[in-house]
Design a protein around this motif. Structure first.
Motif, PDB file in Angstrom:
ATOM      1  N   ILE A 302       0.818  -1.218   0.000  1.00 17.71           N
ATOM      2  CA  ILE A 302       0.000   0.000   0.000  1.00 17.71           C
ATOM      3  C   ILE A 302       0.852   1.268   0.000  1.00 17.71           C
ATOM      4  O   ILE A 302       0.374   2.346  -0.369  1.00 17.71           O
ATOM      5  N   LEU A 303       2.124   1.171   0.396  1.00 19.32           N
ATOM      6  CA  LEU A 303       2.999   2.340   0.316  1.00 19.32           C
ATOM      7  C   LEU A 303       3.210   2.778  -1.132  1.00 19.32           C
ATOM      8  O   LEU A 303       3.540   3.934  -1.387  1.00 19.32           O
ATOM      9  N   ASN A 304       3.035   1.861  -2.067  1.00 21.32           N
ATOM     10  CA  ASN A 304       3.202   2.187  -3.484  1.00 21.32           C
ATOM     11  C   ASN A 304       1.936   2.842  -4.022  1.00 21.32           C
ATOM     12  O   ASN A 304       0.823   2.406  -3.718  1.00 21.32           O
ATOM     13  N   LEU A 305       2.108   3.855  -4.843  1.00 21.60           N
ATOM     14  CA  LEU A 305       0.952   4.543  -5.406  1.00 21.60           C
ATOM     15  C   LEU A 305       0.233   3.680  -6.434  1.00 21.60           C
ATOM     16  O   LEU A 305      -0.980   3.804  -6.602  1.00 21.60           O
ATOM     17  N   PHE A 306       0.958   2.807  -7.122  1.00 22.70           N
ATOM     18  CA  PHE A 306       0.369   2.021  -8.208  1.00 22.70           C
ATOM     19  C   PHE A 306       0.484   0.529  -7.959  1.00 22.70           C
ATOM     20  O   PHE A 306       1.571   0.018  -7.741  1.00 22.70           O
ATOM     21  N   GLU A 307      -0.640  -0.180  -8.039  1.00 26.41           N
ATOM     22  CA  GLU A 307      -0.603  -1.633  -8.130  1.00 26.41           C
ATOM     23  C   GLU A 307      -0.324  -2.078  -9.560  1.00 26.41           C
ATOM     24  O   GLU A 307       0.225  -3.157  -9.785  1.00 26.41           O
ATOM     25  N   GLU A 308      -0.716  -1.252 -10.516  1.00 27.95           N
ATOM     26  CA  GLU A 308      -0.618  -1.684 -11.910  1.00 27.95           C
ATOM     27  C   GLU A 308       0.782  -1.557 -12.484  1.00 27.95           C
ATOM     28  O   GLU A 308       1.006  -1.885 -13.656  1.00 27.95           O
ATOM     29  N   VAL A 309       1.753  -1.106 -11.681  1.00 28.41           N
ATOM     30  CA  VAL A 309       3.153  -1.185 -12.091  1.00 28.41           C
ATOM     31  C   VAL A 309       3.579  -2.622 -11.835  1.00 28.41           C
ATOM     32  O   VAL A 309       4.250  -2.954 -10.858  1.00 28.41           O
ATOM     33  N   GLN A 310       3.142  -3.516 -12.707  1.00 33.63           N
ATOM     34  CA  GLN A 310       3.308  -4.939 -12.472  1.00 33.63           C
ATOM     35  C   GLN A 310       3.278  -5.675 -13.800  1.00 33.63           C
ATOM     36  O   GLN A 310       2.544  -5.318 -14.713  1.00 33.63           O
TER      37      GLN A 310
END
Length: 388
Positions: A302-310
């Motif tokens: 959750i610290l990351n702004l994007f989940e879709e950087v995957q």
């Protein structure tokens, strides 16, 4: 007060440490060491003030045997489908003494999760002497022969000093994934944050893990270089990973909780923290600089702004860069809306902002708390403290 040696050697009951990687949420946690042998990283709030120790091998074996005993009990309580009713579990818990209830709870959680993986705690289990660790691994496999994965955190500095033959023996004994906190490939950043390792050692360790036939997860911390070293952090980290080609590259965006050394540097203005937009620009440069590798990029915190950087490189690279560019092209107001909605769990990806209901919920929160593009960075910093 000094601790007497015979007290240190006495078994005080089943133990589990405080943390594990998000990807090990379903794993059985087996504590081999306590805390962190380095424990000087300026960005890390875990284990500060807690002494490091290696648990006696017999204590770890005792824990494993207790877990095995409880798993066997759970299998007997289960119906043909594998399900267990709450009543027999409660009755079993009542019959156990306090010293067995924690290990039974750990076994129960693992049973509910499918019992497919085991994670060795705490921060650097490979610091244990190889022969002892191999005996522990063999005992785990004898008790839980069906397990598909046994994993551990490890420091690059530690792995670089382990012989290739010992690493291969660990792999043969069942240790088949290593998590390494690379954090950065920049020597300037590594020195600034007191990581206790340099870029070349990070590369050497990663190559040794891969050579041993283990899966390798390398953790990268966007923002760790601050504003001054952002570009260097992105490109040098990408260069290190291009040489290693790990199985997974996992992103963990920097947060600065009170009480860590980096917080004092930040307070005095010697470290300038990136805001979300600057972090996304840094991540874009980092992703763009990755080349010639087949790693899986994972953004699972959750610290990351994007989940879709995957996605798996190289095929996913264009889509990841496109997602980052879409965010950077948003108006400041829409960027603010997404930042807040993401940290509240309203949005997980940019497409979620197409939902009028979700947009309205994020806007209502911003209006209620007076959040605007001018003050969103400070608000986000406060929100991120809840996730550490």
């Amino acid at each position: 007060m000094a601790v007497r040696r015979n007290d240190m050697d006495r078994y005080h009951g089943f133990e589990q440490g405080p943390i594990r990687p998000p990807s090990e949420a379903g794993s059985l946690l087996v504590r081999v060491t306590r805390n962190c042998p380095w424990n000087r990283c300026a960005f890390c709030p875990v284990y500060k003030g807690a002494p490091f120790s290696v648990r006696p091998e017999t204590h770890v074996i005792t824990d494993i045997d207790a877990l095995h005993r409880h798993v066997q009990t759970l299998k007997r309580l289960a119906d043909p489908s594998g399900q267990i009713l709450r009543q027999p579990i409660n009755e079993q818990m009542r019959d156990l003494g306090p010293e067995d209830q924690q290990s039974f709870g750990a076994a129960l959680n693992w049973y509910a999760g499918g019992m497919t993986s085991i994670f060795l705690q705490d921060a650097n289990s490979l610091v244990v002497k190889p022969d002892a660790l191999i005996r522990i691994l063999n005992h785990l496999r004898s008790r839980f022969p069906w397990v598909a994965r046994i994993t551990s955190y490890a420091r690059s500095h530690t792995i670089a000093r382990i012989s290739d033959d010992n690493l291969r023996q660990m792999r043969a004994a069942g240790l088949n994934r290593i998590h390494i906190g690379l954090e950065s490939g920049s020597d300037a950043v590594l020195k600034m944050v007191r990581k206790g390792v340099d870029k070349q050692t990070q590369i050497k360790a990663g190559e040794k893990v891969k050579k041993a036939g283990m899966e390798l997860s390398e953790y990268v911390m966007p923002g760790l270089g601050g504003r001054d070293l952002s570009e260097n952090h992105a490109t040098e980290t990408a260069d290190a990973l291009n040489r290693i080609n790990p199985d997974f590259i996992r992103l963990r965006t920097l947060a600065i909780p009170a009480g860590i050394p980096l917080a004092e540097e930040h307070r005095k203005g010697r470290f300038v923290k990136l805001n979300d937009v600057e972090v996304i620009r840094e991540i874009r440069l980092f992703i763009e600089s990755l080349a010639g590798i087949t790693s899986m990029i994972v953004s699972d915190h959750i610290l990351n702004l994007f989940e879709e950087v995957q996605g798996r490189l190289p095929d996913a690279k264009a889509d990841i860069l496109a997602a980052l560019d879409r965010f950077l092209a948003l108006s400041p107001h829409d960027q603010c809306r997404f930042q807040v909605g993401r940290r509240l769990g309203i949005f997980t990806r940019l497409a979620d902002m197409n939902s009028p209901k979700r947009r309205a919920k994020a806007d209502a929160f911003c209006a209620q708390h007076g959040i605007t593009p001018d003050n969103v960075d400070a608000i986000i910093d406060q929100m991120m403290m809840r996730f550490i």
